[in-house]
Design a protein around this motif. Structure first.
Motif, PDB file in Angstrom:
ATOM      1  N   SER A  70       0.852  -1.193   0.000  1.00  0.00           N
ATOM      2  CA  SER A  70       0.000   0.000   0.000  1.00  0.00           C
ATOM      3  C   SER A  70       0.885   1.240   0.000  1.00  0.00           C
ATOM      4  N   TYR A  71       0.303   2.347  -0.432  1.00  0.00           N
ATOM      5  CA  TYR A  71       1.026   3.614  -0.499  1.00  0.00           C
ATOM      6  C   TYR A  71       0.644   4.504   0.685  1.00  0.00           C
ATOM      7  N   SER A  72       1.597   5.357   1.072  1.00  0.00           N
ATOM      8  CA  SER A  72       1.386   6.285   2.190  1.00  0.00           C
ATOM      9  C   SER A  72       1.995   7.639   1.828  1.00  0.00           C
ATOM     10  N   GLU A  73       1.978   8.549   2.798  1.00  0.00           N
ATOM     11  CA  GLU A  73       2.518   9.890   2.580  1.00  0.00           C
ATOM     12  C   GLU A  73       3.993   9.859   2.172  1.00  0.00           C
ATOM     13  N   ALA A  74       4.723   8.854   2.605  1.00  0.00           N
ATOM     14  CA  ALA A  74       6.153   8.769   2.302  1.00  0.00           C
ATOM     15  C   ALA A  74       6.427   8.469   0.830  1.00  0.00           C
ATOM     16  N   ASP A  75       5.407   8.031   0.092  1.00  0.00           N
ATOM     17  CA  ASP A  75       5.589   7.598  -1.296  1.00  0.00           C
ATOM     18  C   ASP A  75       5.207   8.666  -2.315  1.00  0.00           C
ATOM     19  N   VAL A  76       4.803   9.832  -1.845  1.00  0.00           N
ATOM     20  CA  VAL A  76       4.373  10.887  -2.764  1.00  0.00           C
ATOM     21  C   VAL A  76       5.134  12.174  -2.467  1.00  0.00           C
ATOM     22  N   PHE A  77       5.119  13.103  -3.432  1.00  0.00           N
ATOM     23  CA  PHE A  77       5.814  14.376  -3.238  1.00  0.00           C
ATOM     24  C   PHE A  77       5.036  15.493  -3.926  1.00  0.00           C
ATOM     25  N   PHE A  78       5.298  16.725  -3.486  1.00  0.00           N
ATOM     26  CA  PHE A  78       4.561  17.884  -3.967  1.00  0.00           C
ATOM     27  C   PHE A  78       5.448  18.693  -4.910  1.00  0.00           C
ATOM     28  N   LEU A  79       4.902  19.052  -6.069  1.00  0.00           N
ATOM     29  CA  LEU A  79       5.643  19.850  -7.047  1.00  0.00           C
ATOM     30  C   LEU A  79       4.662  20.554  -7.970  1.00  0.00           C
ATOM     31  N   ASN A  80       4.892  21.852  -8.159  1.00  0.00           N
ATOM     32  CA  ASN A  80       4.086  22.645  -9.097  1.00  0.00           C
ATOM     33  C   ASN A  80       2.591  22.545  -8.820  1.00  0.00           C
ATOM     34  N   GLY A  81       2.241  22.603  -7.545  1.00  0.00           N
ATOM     35  CA  GLY A  81       0.831  22.662  -7.166  1.00  0.00           C
ATOM     36  C   GLY A  81       0.101  21.334  -7.135  1.00  0.00           C
ATOM     37  N   TRP A  83       0.374  16.828  -6.175  1.00  0.00           N
ATOM     38  CA  TRP A  83       1.057  15.694  -5.547  1.00  0.00           C
ATOM     39  C   TRP A  83       1.292  14.619  -6.598  1.00  0.00           C
ATOM     40  N   HIS A  84       2.469  14.011  -6.546  1.00  0.00           N
ATOM     41  CA  HIS A  84       2.862  13.023  -7.547  1.00  0.00           C
ATOM     42  C   HIS A  84       3.444  11.784  -6.875  1.00  0.00           C
ATOM     43  N   CYS A  85       3.520  10.711  -7.671  1.00  0.00           N
ATOM     44  CA  CYS A  85       4.201   9.491  -7.231  1.00  0.00           C
ATOM     45  C   CYS A  85       5.073   9.006  -8.376  1.00  0.00           C
ATOM     46  N   PHE A  86       6.321   8.690  -8.077  1.00  0.00           N
ATOM     47  CA  PHE A  86       7.251   8.253  -9.114  1.00  0.00           C
ATOM     48  C   PHE A  86       6.877   6.887  -9.705  1.00  0.00           C
ATOM     49  N   ASP A  87       5.970   6.161  -9.042  1.00  0.00           N
ATOM     50  CA  ASP A  87       5.551   4.847  -9.549  1.00  0.00           C
ATOM     51  C   ASP A  87       4.407   4.937 -10.545  1.00  0.00           C
ATOM     52  N   ALA A  88       3.841   6.129 -10.717  1.00  0.00           N
ATOM     53  CA  ALA A  88       2.632   6.264 -11.531  1.00  0.00           C
ATOM     54  C   ALA A  88       2.777   7.380 -12.553  1.00  0.00           C
ATOM     55  N   HIS A  89       1.935   7.330 -13.557  1.00  0.00           N
ATOM     56  CA  HIS A  89       1.899   8.368 -14.587  1.00  0.00           C
ATOM     57  C   HIS A  89       1.300   9.650 -14.009  1.00  0.00           C
ATOM     58  N   SER A  90       1.586  10.764 -14.649  1.00  0.00           N
ATOM     59  CA  SER A  90       1.080  12.055 -14.170  1.00  0.00           C
ATOM     60  C   SER A  90      -0.436  12.165 -14.265  1.00  0.00           C
ATOM     61  N   LEU A  92      -2.404  10.381 -12.772  1.00  0.00           N
ATOM     62  CA  LEU A  92      -2.907  10.138 -11.423  1.00  0.00           C
ATOM     63  C   LEU A  92      -2.576  11.273 -10.463  1.00  0.00           C
ATOM     64  N   SER A  93      -1.677  12.183 -10.843  1.00  0.00           N
ATOM     65  CA  SER A  93      -1.294  13.283  -9.965  1.00  0.00           C
ATOM     66  C   SER A  93      -2.524  14.093  -9.577  1.00  0.00           C
ATOM     67  N   ASN A  94      -2.477  14.663  -8.369  1.00  0.00           N
ATOM     68  CA  ASN A  94      -3.677  15.280  -7.835  1.00  0.00           C
ATOM     69  C   ASN A  94      -3.315  16.472  -6.949  1.00  0.00           C
ATOM     70  N   HIS A 144       7.662  13.291 -13.924  1.00  0.00           N
ATOM     71  CA  HIS A 144       6.756  14.352 -13.485  1.00  0.00           C
ATOM     72  C   HIS A 144       7.375  15.755 -13.596  1.00  0.00           C
ATOM     73  N   LYS A 145       8.223  15.960 -14.586  1.00  0.00           N
ATOM     74  CA  LYS A 145       8.858  17.266 -14.835  1.00  0.00           C
ATOM     75  C   LYS A 145       9.731  17.747 -13.670  1.00  0.00           C
ATOM     76  N   VAL A 146      10.174  16.792 -12.862  1.00  0.00           N
ATOM     77  CA  VAL A 146      11.198  17.109 -11.865  1.00  0.00           C
ATOM     78  C   VAL A 146      12.470  17.466 -12.628  1.00  0.00           C
ATOM     79  N   PRO A 147      13.260  18.452 -12.175  1.00  0.00           N
ATOM     80  CA  PRO A 147      14.467  18.856 -12.912  1.00  0.00           C
ATOM     81  C   PRO A 147      15.338  17.671 -13.320  1.00  0.00           C
ATOM     82  N   GLN A 148      15.799  17.705 -14.575  1.00  0.00           N
ATOM     83  CA  GLN A 148      16.550  16.593 -15.164  1.00  0.00           C
ATOM     84  C   GLN A 148      17.806  16.231 -14.377  1.00  0.00           C
ATOM     85  N   LYS A 149      18.396  17.214 -13.714  1.00  0.00           N
ATOM     86  CA  LYS A 149      19.642  16.981 -12.986  1.00  0.00           C
ATOM     87  C   LYS A 149      19.470  16.017 -11.815  1.00  0.00           C
TER      88      LYS A 149
END
Length: 320
Positions: A70-81, A83-90, A92-94, A144-149
């Motif tokens: 299962s997923y929790s708060e530790a598995d998601v991050f906030f960017l550009n307004g 929430w995203h998860c690196f395991d899923a396509h954008s 699903l972002s919300n 999720h358009k996180v900086p390429q670096k």
């Protein structure tokens, strides 16, 4: 005079029919096929975590679903307004963290359920290029358009892909021993990676599948459908691409679908598919006079056809 070489195809054993259940996972081309299955009202689940481009993302989803993670708060991050998860396509972002986590866990549950009851799983591999998160070393499904670096780019080795596909098959078999798995390589060109790099990527995918497809002792051993080869050989002309020269156009998708249908869909479905298509075309009909007697009779006849089909196949839903 024959102006086209044809890839030899024969009808498969364990074909798809309306009594089955389908799970479609993978690249944009899986979405193209999903639209066809949706149009003809086959029961299926498609990409519950959105489009996946590389095989490790597919393995990760299936592995998590099988072990009831299962997923929790530790598995998601906030960017550009959002929430995203690196395991899923954008897709699903919300804007809500809570909603994203719920959707992720709902997607895992739906995947787990569909894995266990599917008669056929279609996996479309798009690319062997992956992005690794430098901070934690994990390979992501979407940046999720996180900086390429923050990522390093790498081409998965043939052995690495083969191992991933074998693990995927093992996870699938652990919950559904008799399911028919169909692999295909997406005909979509990943030219952002480069022309030569795209060809290397497709070559790695095709070569790696040999390790999964070679053992044929099982009556329902994994199979391969040559979507990529049909596009590259039978449809080797830019008129079969969209204006971006990357994605197959509607004519190409229809052509490959017909080839897939000849191989993998039972002839017994043809009559039902014809009835469904007649209803779909009727629903798309735009009357000149919506209040006319003729149009009301047309709608009555259409509703009768829908009711008749739904009595036989209660899972079919038609949207006006």
């Amino acid at each position: 005079m024959n102006l086209q070489t044809k890839i030899p195809l024969t009808p498969a054993a364990n074909q798809i029919d309306y009594s089955g259940q389908l799970l479609l996972l993978g690249s944009c081309f899986a979405e193209n096929m999903g639209r066809k299955f949706d149009y003809y009202k086959f029961p299926f689940l498609q990409n519950p975590f959105g489009i996946f481009f590389h095989p490790l993302a597919i393995e990760n989803l299936i592995e998590k679903a099988v072990r009831e993670a299962s997923y929790s708060e530790a598995d998601v991050f906030f960017l550009n307004g959002r929430w995203h998860c690196f395991d899923a396509h954008s897709d699903l972002s919300n804007a809500s963290q809570e909603h994203l986590i719920k959707n992720l866990n709902d997607g895992l549950n739906a995947t787990r359920d569909q894995l266990s009851k599917s008669t056929h799983i279609i996996i479309t591999l798009g690319t062997a290029w992956v992005y690794r998160n430098i901070k934690n070393g994990s390979i992501v499904a979407n940046c999720h358009k996180v900086p390429q670096k923050q990522f390093s780019k790498a081409l998965l080795s043939v052995n690495g892909i083969s191992e991933s596909l074998q693990k995927t098959m093992k996870h699938i078999r652990s919950v559904n021993e008799n399911v028919q798995v169909i692999f295909t390589v997406s005909p979509i060109r990943h030219l952002k990676d480069g022309f030569i790099e795209n060809q290397r990527s497709k070559a790695h995918l095709i070569t790696s599948l040999d390790a999964v497809l070679t053992p044929r002792a099982q009556s329902r051993g994994p199979a391969y459908f040559p979507s990529y080869e049909i596009m590259m050989d039978e449809l080797r002309d830019y008129r079969f691409y969209k204006s971006d020269m990357v994605h197959p156009n509607d004519v190409a998708v229809d052509y490959i679908w017909e080839k897939f249908k000849d191989v993998w869909i039972s002839e017994e479905c043809n009559g039902v598919m014809d009835q469904v298509e007649a209803i779909q075309k009727g629903l798309q009909h735009k009357p000149f006079h919506a209040d006319s007697k003729e149009h009301k009779e047309f709608l009555k006849s259409l509703n009768t056809k829908i009711t008749y089909l739904q009595q036989q196949y209660p899972f079919m839903e038609f949207n006006p």
